[in-house]
Design a protein around this motif. Structure first.
Motif, mmCIF file in Angstrom:
data_model
loop_
_atom_site.group_PDB
_atom_site.id
_atom_site.type_symbol
_atom_site.label_atom_id
_atom_site.label_comp_id
_atom_site.label_asym_id
_atom_site.label_seq_id
_atom_site.Cartn_x
_atom_site.Cartn_y
_atom_site.Cartn_z
ATOM 1 N N ARG A 208 0.805 -1.219 0.000
ATOM 2 C CA ARG A 208 0.000 0.000 0.000
ATOM 3 C C ARG A 208 0.837 1.267 0.000
ATOM 4 N NH1 ARG A 208 -5.228 -0.934 3.964
ATOM 5 N NH2 ARG A 208 -5.703 -3.094 3.343
ATOM 6 N N MET A 209 2.160 1.123 0.174
ATOM 7 C CA MET A 209 3.027 2.287 0.350
ATOM 8 C C MET A 209 3.794 2.594 -0.933
ATOM 9 S SD MET A 209 4.423 0.989 4.074
ATOM 10 C CE MET A 209 5.758 2.195 4.119
ATOM 11 N N HIS A 210 3.999 3.878 -1.188
ATOM 12 C CA HIS A 210 4.798 4.295 -2.341
ATOM 13 C C HIS A 210 6.277 4.383 -1.967
ATOM 14 C CE1 HIS A 210 1.317 5.033 -4.855
ATOM 15 N NE2 HIS A 210 0.763 5.753 -3.885
ATOM 16 N N LEU A 211 6.560 4.903 -0.778
ATOM 17 C CA LEU A 211 7.930 4.982 -0.281
ATOM 18 C C LEU A 211 8.034 4.001 0.886
ATOM 19 C CD1 LEU A 211 8.528 8.852 -0.349
ATOM 20 C CD2 LEU A 211 9.340 7.137 -1.984
ATOM 21 N N ARG A 212 8.934 3.029 0.738
ATOM 22 C CA ARG A 212 9.033 1.969 1.732
ATOM 23 C C ARG A 212 10.408 1.984 2.390
ATOM 24 N NH1 ARG A 212 7.337 -0.210 -3.121
ATOM 25 N NH2 ARG A 212 5.084 -0.608 -3.208
ATOM 26 N N PRO A 213 10.472 1.864 3.721
ATOM 27 C CA PRO A 213 11.777 1.708 4.367
ATOM 28 C C PRO A 213 12.353 0.346 4.026
ATOM 29 C CG PRO A 213 10.004 1.401 5.952
ATOM 30 C CD PRO A 213 9.346 1.833 4.673
ATOM 31 N N PRO A 214 13.678 0.191 4.090
ATOM 32 C CA PRO A 214 14.283 -1.128 3.847
ATOM 33 C C PRO A 214 13.723 -2.163 4.813
ATOM 34 C CG PRO A 214 15.967 0.583 3.957
ATOM 35 C CD PRO A 214 14.690 1.215 4.405
ATOM 36 N N LEU A 215 13.464 -3.357 4.285
ATOM 37 C CA LEU A 215 12.903 -4.438 5.091
ATOM 38 C C LEU A 215 13.942 -5.540 5.270
ATOM 39 C CD1 LEU A 215 10.506 -5.980 6.452
ATOM 40 C CD2 LEU A 215 10.037 -6.938 4.175
ATOM 41 N N ILE A 216 14.208 -5.901 6.518
ATOM 42 C CA ILE A 216 14.984 -7.087 6.860
ATOM 43 C C ILE A 216 13.995 -8.111 7.402
ATOM 44 C CG2 ILE A 216 16.759 -8.087 8.348
ATOM 45 C CD1 ILE A 216 18.056 -5.332 8.498
ATOM 46 N N GLU A 217 14.036 -9.318 6.874
ATOM 47 C CA GLU A 217 13.256 -10.403 7.465
ATOM 48 C C GLU A 217 14.200 -11.275 8.287
ATOM 49 O OE1 GLU A 217 9.735 -12.273 5.550
ATOM 50 O OE2 GLU A 217 10.797 -11.679 3.714
ATOM 51 N N HIS A 218 13.721 -11.700 9.442
ATOM 52 C CA HIS A 218 14.494 -12.568 10.313
ATOM 53 C C HIS A 218 13.721 -13.849 10.510
ATOM 54 C CE1 HIS A 218 16.207 -14.191 14.058
ATOM 55 N NE2 HIS A 218 17.289 -13.502 13.769
ATOM 56 N N GLY A 219 14.367 -14.988 10.257
ATOM 57 C CA GLY A 219 13.671 -16.256 10.354
ATOM 58 C C GLY A 219 14.398 -17.272 11.202
ATOM 59 N N GLY A 220 13.623 -18.013 11.991
ATOM 60 C CA GLY A 220 14.188 -19.070 12.824
ATOM 61 C C GLY A 220 13.742 -20.451 12.417
ATOM 62 N N LEU A 221 13.014 -20.542 11.280
ATOM 63 C CA LEU A 221 12.544 -21.833 10.785
ATOM 64 C C LEU A 221 12.668 -21.867 9.265
ATOM 65 C CD1 LEU A 221 9.214 -22.181 12.824
ATOM 66 C CD2 LEU A 221 11.312 -23.489 13.218
ATOM 67 N N VAL A 222 12.975 -23.040 8.717
ATOM 68 C CA VAL A 222 13.020 -23.176 7.261
ATOM 69 C C VAL A 222 11.660 -22.845 6.661
ATOM 70 C CG1 VAL A 222 13.234 -24.862 5.383
ATOM 71 C CG2 VAL A 222 14.931 -24.817 7.227
#
Length: 280
Positions: free
Chosen positions: A111-125
């Motif tokens: 929904r956003m035109h300007l997006r901050p950088p996204l880091i995803e963090h995962g602890g499961l495959v």
């Protein structure tokens, strides 16, 4: 040359978006990171999207005690309302870190035109393999298999999936507390004490520890055992099954379930989580 910020400089604002807040590794890492980063340069905030009866408040209290605001607004919202709320909230931040494969995050970013950088963090495959990755600047997996799973979903930029193992702050293991803690548990000095620590979740196979405790106790009756960690709110019956199994194995009086226990606040050794994620 001084690296202190100028008078008009503002801290880098980092928002951690959790699907839910329990007592776990990702929650602990946020807390340790917040204690280690320079508050004049970085400001960490947390928003959690879902709450279920039975979830502990421990992490909420621990974060707020060290000055990390926890936004509970989505607890009273439905999915679509949460998406709209995040879409209005995210633009204020310089970096967004999504933990636990948050279902609301990508619809909000769309929904956003300007997006901050996204880091995803995962602890499961399974988390790494789920959902789109086109807005994900970096995917941080806690082990190689999770990193590789995320990389398989990021064709042409596999290097943006990286591995940063979960931290353990060894300073939490304070030898000066040995005697009073054992006394509080009713364990005399010289009695072998063996512990297991973690959330009572089937994927952690706590039953293996209980089975092993029974084997050790059969040969060393003086040995004592503790299981530290509370039930998973989604699977409370697992904790009940563990207690029943311990009882069936004759461990009453030898094995104690201590539930969730708070720890003393300490600075973390590894304060490079955000910097490493963008540097690689």
């Amino acid at each position: 040359m001084s690296t202190a910020p100028t008078a008009d400089a503002r801290p880098i604002r980092i928002l951690f978006v959790f699907a839910w807040l329990v007592v776990g590794g990702e929650e602990t890492e946020v807390r340790l990171l917040a204690q280690a980063l320079d508050p004049t340069r970085y400001r960490i905030e947390v928003v959690a999207c879902f709450r279920k009866d039975g979830m502990p408040e421990q992490t909420h209290a621990q974060l707020e005690a060290i000055g990390v605001p926890v936004d509970r607004t989505p607890y009273a919202l439905g999915f679509d309302e949460t998406v709209a709320y995040l879409a209005s909230k995210l633009p204020a931040y310089d970096v967004v870190v999504s933990c636990q494969n948050v279902a609301d995050i990508y619809p909000a970013l769309e929904r956003m035109h300007l997006r901050p950088p996204l880091i995803e963090h995962g602890g499961l495959v399974s988390e790494a393999l789920a959902g789109p990755k086109h807005f994900t600047a970096r995917y941080v997996g806690v082990c190689a298999s999770i990193r590789d799973a995320a990389a398989s979903r990021m064709p042409g930029r596999e290097q943006h999936a990286i591995e940063i193992p979960s931290m353990v702050d060894t300073r939490a293991f304070d030898p000066t507390r040995r005697v009073p803690v054992r006394a509080a548990l009713g364990i005399a000095e010289g009695v072998p004490l063996i512990g297991w620590l973690g959330r009572l979740d089937p994927k952690k196979r706590v039953e293996d520890f209980i089975e092993a405790a029974a084997l050790v106790h059969a040969r060393h009756p003086r040995a004592r055992f503790v299981v530290i960690g509370g039930p998973d709110a989604f699977i409370p019956e697992y904790a009940v099954a563990l207690r029943n199994r311990a009882r069936a194995l004759g461990l009453d009086g030898a094995l104690t379930f201590l539930g969730d226990r708070g720890g003393r606040a300490r600075p973390a050794r590894r304060a490079r989580h955000i910097r490493l994620a963008f540097a690689r």
